[in-house]
Design a protein around this motif. Sequence first.
Motif, PDB file in Angstrom:
ATOM      1  N   ALA A 266       0.868  -1.184   0.000  1.00 30.86           N
ATOM      2  CA  ALA A 266       0.000   0.000   0.000  1.00 30.86           C
ATOM      3  C   ALA A 266       0.901   1.229   0.000  1.00 30.86           C
ATOM      4  O   ALA A 266       1.479   1.576   1.022  1.00 30.86           O
ATOM      5  CB  ALA A 266      -0.904   0.002   1.217  1.00 30.86           C
ATOM      6  N   VAL A 267       1.073   1.846  -1.163  1.00 35.54           N
ATOM      7  CA  VAL A 267       1.926   3.024  -1.298  1.00 35.54           C
ATOM      8  C   VAL A 267       1.063   4.183  -1.771  1.00 35.54           C
ATOM      9  O   VAL A 267       0.275   4.033  -2.700  1.00 35.54           O
ATOM     10  CB  VAL A 267       3.066   2.762  -2.318  1.00 35.54           C
ATOM     11  N   TRP A 268       1.196   5.304  -1.127  1.00 41.57           N
ATOM     12  CA  TRP A 268       0.462   6.494  -1.540  1.00 41.57           C
ATOM     13  C   TRP A 268       0.947   6.944  -2.912  1.00 41.57           C
ATOM     14  O   TRP A 268       2.128   6.836  -3.244  1.00 41.57           O
ATOM     15  CB  TRP A 268       0.695   7.625  -0.560  1.00 41.57           C
ATOM     16  N   GLY A 269       0.037   7.526  -3.683  1.00 38.29           N
ATOM     17  CA  GLY A 269       0.409   8.119  -4.958  1.00 38.29           C
ATOM     18  C   GLY A 269       1.333   9.313  -4.727  1.00 38.29           C
ATOM     19  O   GLY A 269       1.358   9.908  -3.651  1.00 38.29           O
ATOM     20  N   MET A 270       2.096   9.670  -5.758  1.00 40.87           N
ATOM     21  CA  MET A 270       3.087  10.738  -5.615  1.00 40.87           C
ATOM     22  C   MET A 270       2.438  12.068  -5.252  1.00 40.87           C
ATOM     23  O   MET A 270       2.964  12.804  -4.413  1.00 40.87           O
ATOM     24  CB  MET A 270       3.900  10.872  -6.908  1.00 40.87           C
ATOM     25  N   GLU A 271       1.294  12.390  -5.840  1.00 43.00           N
ATOM     26  CA  GLU A 271       0.643  13.661  -5.505  1.00 43.00           C
ATOM     27  C   GLU A 271       0.281  13.709  -4.026  1.00 43.00           C
ATOM     28  O   GLU A 271       0.451  14.735  -3.364  1.00 43.00           O
ATOM     29  CB  GLU A 271      -0.615  13.875  -6.354  1.00 43.00           C
ATOM     30  N   ARG A 272      -0.198  12.582  -3.502  1.00 38.44           N
ATOM     31  CA  ARG A 272      -0.563  12.526  -2.083  1.00 38.44           C
ATOM     32  C   ARG A 272       0.671  12.654  -1.203  1.00 38.44           C
ATOM     33  O   ARG A 272       0.651  13.336  -0.173  1.00 38.44           O
ATOM     34  CB  ARG A 272      -1.297  11.213  -1.800  1.00 38.44           C
ATOM     35  N   GLN A 273       1.762  12.023  -1.609  1.00 35.46           N
ATOM     36  CA  GLN A 273       3.011  12.140  -0.849  1.00 35.46           C
ATOM     37  C   GLN A 273       3.507  13.584  -0.819  1.00 35.46           C
ATOM     38  O   GLN A 273       3.964  14.068   0.217  1.00 35.46           O
ATOM     39  CB  GLN A 273       4.095  11.243  -1.460  1.00 35.46           C
ATOM     40  N   VAL A 274       3.404  14.275  -1.953  1.00 34.30           N
ATOM     41  CA  VAL A 274       3.841  15.677  -2.022  1.00 34.30           C
ATOM     42  C   VAL A 274       2.962  16.545  -1.126  1.00 34.30           C
ATOM     43  O   VAL A 274       3.475  17.377  -0.357  1.00 34.30           O
ATOM     44  CB  VAL A 274       3.831  16.185  -3.481  1.00 34.30           C
ATOM     45  N   ARG A 275       1.643  16.363  -1.194  1.00 33.64           N
ATOM     46  CA  ARG A 275       0.749  17.167  -0.346  1.00 33.64           C
ATOM     47  C   ARG A 275       1.042  16.935   1.132  1.00 33.64           C
ATOM     48  O   ARG A 275       1.070  17.878   1.929  1.00 33.64           O
ATOM     49  CB  ARG A 275      -0.720  16.849  -0.667  1.00 33.64           C
ATOM     50  N   PHE A 276       1.248  15.671   1.511  1.00 37.18           N
ATOM     51  CA  PHE A 276       1.535  15.342   2.907  1.00 37.18           C
ATOM     52  C   PHE A 276       2.851  15.987   3.357  1.00 37.18           C
ATOM     53  O   PHE A 276       2.909  16.630   4.409  1.00 37.18           O
ATOM     54  CB  PHE A 276       1.600  13.817   3.089  1.00 37.18           C
ATOM     55  N   THR A 277       3.895  15.817   2.561  1.00 34.70           N
ATOM     56  CA  THR A 277       5.212  16.365   2.916  1.00 34.70           C
ATOM     57  C   THR A 277       5.170  17.885   2.987  1.00 34.70           C
ATOM     58  O   THR A 277       5.703  18.485   3.930  1.00 34.70           O
ATOM     59  CB  THR A 277       6.272  15.899   1.905  1.00 34.70           C
TER      60      THR A 277
END
Length: 186
Positions: free
Chosen positions: A116-127
């Motif tokens: 279960a890996v978050w999509g890149m857009e979600r990772q960017v928003r989170f970071t």
Amino acid sequence: MSISPTPTTPLTVGQAEPQLPELYVVDVRTPGEFASGHLPGAVNVPLDRLQDSVSDLRAAAADQTLLLVCASGARSEKAASALAAHGVAAASLSGGTGAWAAAGHVLEFPPGPVRAVWGMERQVRFTAGILVLLGLALGLLVHPAFQLLSAGIAGGLVFSALTDTCGMAVVLSRLPFNRGGATPHA
């Protein structure tokens, strides 16, 4: 009826699905995202490694139509434009794997445990959100100069939107869980 792809005219799920057996599907997401579900028969060539694969993709395009896929269609459109600059015709899947799954089509998973890996857009928003909150908290608790961290992230987001590039995504794509081989996580 075969549709001649161009980098500026993405294929819809409805157009791509009946042609899938004749298409060479290339998923340009990170290996971690690819492992979380991809179109049947897709191969993984991350966007940041596309230049290294141009000759292989040119050879594949000689035999089959290339269909580039990502999570939402944005990265695959960039990949199609990059390949077009090298004389390689490719189509992008409009809406990406999200639209494919939403239309009720099956996604494939690599053998073994599903990651279960978050999509890149979600990772960017989170970071970006964590860094903005960190800058604000440190600015209140330690020194007001730490608020520059929040301002820097805000400036980076504006620059990212204006240029349609994302330095944070490039950095995040190099993390081990986005490269594959990491242990499963949520």
